[in-house]
Design an enzyme around this catalytic site. Structure first.
Site, short mmCIF file in Angstrom:
data_model
loop_
_atom_site.label_atom_id
_atom_site.label_comp_id
_atom_site.label_asym_id
_atom_site.label_seq_id
_atom_site.Cartn_x
_atom_site.Cartn_y
_atom_site.Cartn_z
N THR A 58 35.07 70.88 17.60
CA THR A 58 34.56 72.26 17.38
C THR A 58 33.54 73.04 18.04
O THR A 58 33.61 74.01 19.03
CB THR A 58 34.00 72.75 15.89
OG1 THR A 58 35.17 72.07 14.93
CG2 THR A 58 33.54 73.83 15.70
N LYS A 103 35.39 68.51 5.11
CA LYS A 103 35.10 67.08 5.11
C LYS A 103 33.87 66.17 4.59
O LYS A 103 33.60 65.16 4.18
CB LYS A 103 35.74 66.64 6.60
CG LYS A 103 36.14 65.21 6.85
CD LYS A 103 35.06 64.79 7.58
CE LYS A 103 34.25 65.68 8.57
NZ LYS A 103 34.76 65.75 9.75
N HIS A 155 8.54 54.69 13.62
CA HIS A 155 9.24 53.32 12.72
C HIS A 155 8.23 53.37 11.51
O HIS A 155 7.48 54.44 11.16
CB HIS A 155 7.30 52.53 13.17
CG HIS A 155 7.86 50.84 12.90
ND1 HIS A 155 8.43 49.84 13.01
CD2 HIS A 155 7.46 50.13 12.14
CE1 HIS A 155 8.49 49.27 12.11
NE2 HIS A 155 7.90 48.96 11.59
N GLU A 161 38.24 59.19 8.52
CA GLU A 161 36.95 59.51 7.82
C GLU A 161 37.46 59.66 5.58
O GLU A 161 36.91 59.68 5.03
CB GLU A 161 37.17 60.19 8.59
CG GLU A 161 36.25 61.04 9.07
CD GLU A 161 36.11 61.34 10.26
OE1 GLU A 161 34.59 62.13 10.91
OE2 GLU A 161 36.81 63.26 10.03
N CYS A 165 38.06 74.13 11.09
CA CYS A 165 36.90 73.56 10.64
C CYS A 165 36.11 73.57 9.66
O CYS A 165 35.68 73.71 9.03
CB CYS A 165 35.86 74.13 11.95
SG CYS A 165 34.30 74.23 11.40
N TYR A 205 39.96 59.64 14.06
CA TYR A 205 38.76 60.36 13.41
C TYR A 205 39.39 60.63 11.56
O TYR A 205 38.88 60.26 10.95
CB TYR A 205 38.68 61.69 13.50
CG TYR A 205 38.09 61.92 15.46
CD1 TYR A 205 36.11 62.10 15.38
CD2 TYR A 205 38.10 61.34 16.94
CE1 TYR A 205 35.83 61.67 16.02
CE2 TYR A 205 37.87 61.66 17.84
CZ TYR A 205 36.74 62.17 17.56
OH TYR A 205 35.52 61.87 19.19
N CYS A 219 36.03 69.74 9.76
CA CYS A 219 35.01 69.61 9.38
C CYS A 219 33.53 70.21 8.39
O CYS A 219 33.81 68.67 7.66
CB CYS A 219 34.68 70.00 11.16
SG CYS A 219 35.36 70.18 11.98
N ALA A 229 49.83 86.81 15.66
CA ALA A 229 49.90 87.87 17.15
C ALA A 229 50.86 87.19 17.77
O ALA A 229 51.19 85.71 17.59
CB ALA A 229 48.51 88.24 17.39
N GLU A 235 14.85 53.89 16.23
CA GLU A 235 13.92 53.20 17.14
C GLU A 235 14.92 51.71 18.12
O GLU A 235 14.03 51.73 19.06
CB GLU A 235 12.66 52.33 16.31
CG GLU A 235 12.91 51.39 15.23
CD GLU A 235 12.13 51.03 15.47
OE1 GLU A 235 10.07 51.51 15.29
OE2 GLU A 235 11.55 51.37 13.54
P1 NDP Z 1 43.95 60.72 16.95
O1 NDP Z 1 44.32 61.62 17.20
O2 NDP Z 1 42.34 61.08 16.35
O3 NDP Z 1 44.24 59.72 16.03
C1 NDP Z 1 45.37 59.85 15.42
C2 NDP Z 1 46.13 58.67 14.97
O4 NDP Z 1 46.93 58.01 14.24
C3 NDP Z 1 45.57 57.30 16.51
O5 NDP Z 1 45.34 56.32 15.94
C4 NDP Z 1 47.04 57.04 16.42
O6 NDP Z 1 47.40 55.75 17.18
C5 NDP Z 1 47.63 57.49 15.46
N1 NDP Z 1 49.22 57.32 15.76
C6 NDP Z 1 49.92 58.56 15.81
N2 NDP Z 1 51.00 58.70 16.41
C7 NDP Z 1 51.21 57.99 15.30
C8 NDP Z 1 53.02 56.96 14.74
N3 NDP Z 1 53.82 57.91 15.16
N4 NDP Z 1 52.56 56.63 14.14
C9 NDP Z 1 51.99 55.82 13.69
N5 NDP Z 1 50.98 56.09 14.18
C10 NDP Z 1 50.19 56.80 15.35
O7 NDP Z 1 43.84 62.42 15.78
P2 NDP Z 1 43.12 62.61 14.21
O8 NDP Z 1 44.99 63.24 13.65
O9 NDP Z 1 42.92 61.67 13.51
O10 NDP Z 1 42.68 64.09 14.90
C11 NDP Z 1 42.96 64.80 15.57
C12 NDP Z 1 41.33 65.43 16.39
O11 NDP Z 1 40.18 66.07 15.61
C13 NDP Z 1 41.05 63.91 16.87
O12 NDP Z 1 41.64 63.90 18.13
C14 NDP Z 1 39.15 64.58 17.06
O13 NDP Z 1 39.13 65.44 18.01
C15 NDP Z 1 39.31 66.11 15.90
N6 NDP Z 1 38.15 65.30 14.73
C16 NDP Z 1 37.52 65.18 15.49
C17 NDP Z 1 36.40 64.95 14.19
C18 NDP Z 1 34.95 64.46 14.05
O14 NDP Z 1 34.71 64.78 15.17
N7 NDP Z 1 34.77 64.00 13.10
C19 NDP Z 1 36.87 64.62 12.71
C20 NDP Z 1 38.30 65.02 12.48
C21 NDP Z 1 39.58 64.92 13.51
P3 NDP Z 1 47.01 55.30 18.72
O15 NDP Z 1 45.84 55.31 18.67
O16 NDP Z 1 48.17 54.16 18.52
O17 NDP Z 1 47.85 56.38 19.12
#
Ligand code: NDP
Length: 472
Positions: free
Chosen positions: A310, A51, A435, A181, A43, A177, A48, A115, A440
């Site tokens: 996080t 980013k 408003h 982003e 994070c 995500y 986070c 560790a 709202e």
């Molecule tokens: P996610 O799991 O959210 O997304 C992974 C993406 O990659 C999906 O679209 C998935 O497709 C695609 N994918 C997976 N495997 C393959 C593959 N072999 N070939 C092509 N595409 C693939 O992971 P992120 O890496 O975006 O983020 C990880 C985690 O971090 C999130 O789940 C979230 O919990 C956390 N996070 C939170 C944020 C926030 O709160 N703003 C910001 C960034 C991260 P499909 O859907 O088809 O499986």
């Protein structure tokens, strides 16, 4: 004399581990934390915080454009990536120091080393062996990339935070995500961006209106979002990278960034040998108290692959400390966790999607509003805001709330409290709006959306067929 060197040994100095360590120490436990990389974890260092700083940086591009409609004439603009990077790095270094101080001031011993668990009460760390009454695994996650030929030429978000120069053209692979982003960040900072997602619509698991709205808005901004597109191989070509897609077409870009998910960082640290059960993705299997299959070993955060956010890891860590040392056994409630995707525009969401709500409750009422925010009447920007409430018809309870638009995270945080309290649509309606705001709209929605003509498709659970993913 105490039976063990420490009452509590925390492996991983990220959000969950640091919170658990500090709270345990405040309850009087003798605590140590081992961190091999950077205090604050993903994070603070490669997630986070940096980013969000990058999102702010990227958004200025639109802010400058929007200013014209409000009477401003701006001079020449120039963006310097090295300056952003240096300022970001300085802020992260400051935060690393804050974490270090917080731990030391709480009386926690810090090992700046990897560790490994030798047995249920023994840890090897930095060339020494120590013992502990309880162990917490808070080792987080790590990016995974598909095993495509040439994937070693690509980067992940880990590297994107430290690029020596900003690429002119970048391909972002993935539809979660991180992918949306970073597509927005690179675009705002002036790169040409192509985003590839393997399925028909990205952000699987989010409400369909949210997914469609964001796809439309990103495309309008000029991001080349391509669905049903996947890379088959990557080669180096004249100082750039050449990607060949599954349909045979080719793309060239300076950088290819994979944001294809993250895997629990739990292998090779002795957990399985100590009898800790991991699932097939490597996540530590835990009960509602975050206790693993070994009685005195607990795990929190992304290492457990529950809700990988996080603030959730922080709560889980806090709860473990209260359970073990505060005389207050605490379970974590993972329902109705609000979250924000810092895409541009951003997404805020809490509760169920429309599809899930229909599956669970059958009869639901959906309220939806789509509009141009007041600011854009003068900026002239053609950006739409989408807001949606899903109400269980039988009880009148609001069970889902979703938004795509400016400040979605700031707005949905408050709505999250209402949903956690079980607020009904009537209570939303009884709340006076502020408003003029976009927020709202959530208390002034009157018309229900028409019932869908067809039963909505159940939300897909299964992973797509695709390449295996490997931690990098
Ligand atoms: P996610 O799991 O959210 O997304 C992974 C993406 O990659 C999906 O679209 C998935 O497709 C695609 N994918 C997976 N495997 C393959 C593959 N072999 N070939 C092509 N595409 C693939 O992971 P992120 O890496 O975006 O983020 C990880 C985690 O971090 C999130 O789940 C979230 O919990 C956390 N996070 C939170 C944020 C926030 O709160 N703003 C910001 C960034 C991260 P499909 O859907 O088809 O499986």
């Amino acid at each position: 004399m105490a039976k063990y060197d420490h009452d509590f040994f925390v492996i991983g100095g990220g959000s969950g581990g640091v919170r658990a360590a500090r709270i345990a120490a405040s309850h009087g436990a003798r605590v140590a934390v081992a961190e091999e990389r950077y205090l604050g974890g993903t994070c603070v260092n490669v997630g986070c915080v940096p980013k969000k700083l990058f999102v702010y940086a990227a958004h200025f591009a639109e802010d400058f454009e929007d200013a014209a409609g409000f009477g401003w004439t701006l001079g020449a603009r120039r963006f310097e990536w090295p300056r952003l990077l240096a300022n970001k790095n300085a802020e992260i270094a400051r935060l690393n120091g804050v974490y270090d101080r917080l731990l030391r001031d709480s009386g926690v011993e810090i090992f700046e080393a990897r560790a490994t668990v030798a047995d249920a009460h023994t840890i090897e760390v930095g060339g020494t062996t120590v013992t502990a009454g309880h162990i917490l695994v808070a080792t987080g996650g790590w990016p995974v990339v598909p095993e495509v030929p040439g994937a070693e030429h690509a980067i992940t978000s880990n590297e994107a935070f430290f690029l020596d120069r900003l690429p002119e053209r970048v391909v972002v692979v993935g539809g979660g995500y991180i992918a949306v982003e970073f597509a927005g960040i690179f675009h705002g900072l002036g790169c040409e961006v192509i985003q590839l997602y393997r399925g028909p619509l990205f952000l699987r698991g989010f409400d369909d209106d949210v997914r469609r709205t964001l796809a439309g808005e990103m495309t309008k901004k000029g991001i080349d979002v391509r669905f049903d597109a996947d890379i088959e191989r990557i080669e180096q070509a004249d100082g750039a990278l050449r990607a060949t897609l599954a349909d045979g077409s080719r793309l060239e870009a300076e950088r290819i960034m994979y944001a294809t998910g993250r895997a629990p960082n739990t292998r090779g640290i002795g957990l399985e040998e100590a009898g800790v059960e991991l699932d097939e993705k490597g996540a530590v299997a835990v009960d509602a108290y975050s206790r693993s299959s070994v009685e005195n070993i607990f795990a929190v955060g992304d290492a457990t692959d529950r809700v990988n956010l996080t603030p959730v890891a922080i709560r889980e860590g806090h709860a473990v400390a209260d359970t073990l040392f505060g005389g207050n056994p605490t379970m974590i409630d993972h329902a109705d966790v609000p979250s924000c995707v810092f895409s541009q525009p951003s997404i805020g969401t809490v509760g169920l999607t429309e599809a899930r709500a229909r599956e669970r409750y059958g009869a639901v009422d959906v309220y939806k509003s789509e509009f141009r925010a007041l600011k854009h009447t003068l900026s002239g920007r053609d950006e739409r805001t989408m807001m949606k409430l899903i109400v269980e018809r039988a009880s009148g309870r609001v069970v889902g709330c979703h938004m795509v638009g400016a400040d979605a995270g700031e707005i949905i945080q408050g709505i999250g409290i209402a949903i956690k309290c079980g607020a009904t649509k009537a209570q939303f309606d009884a709340t006076v709006g502020i408003h003029p705001t976009s927020a709202e709209e959530f208390v002034t929605m009157r018309e229900t959306a028409p019932e869908p003509e067809h039963e909505p498709e159940p939300e897909p659970e299964a992973e797509h067929e695709g390449h295996d993913r490997v931690p990098v």
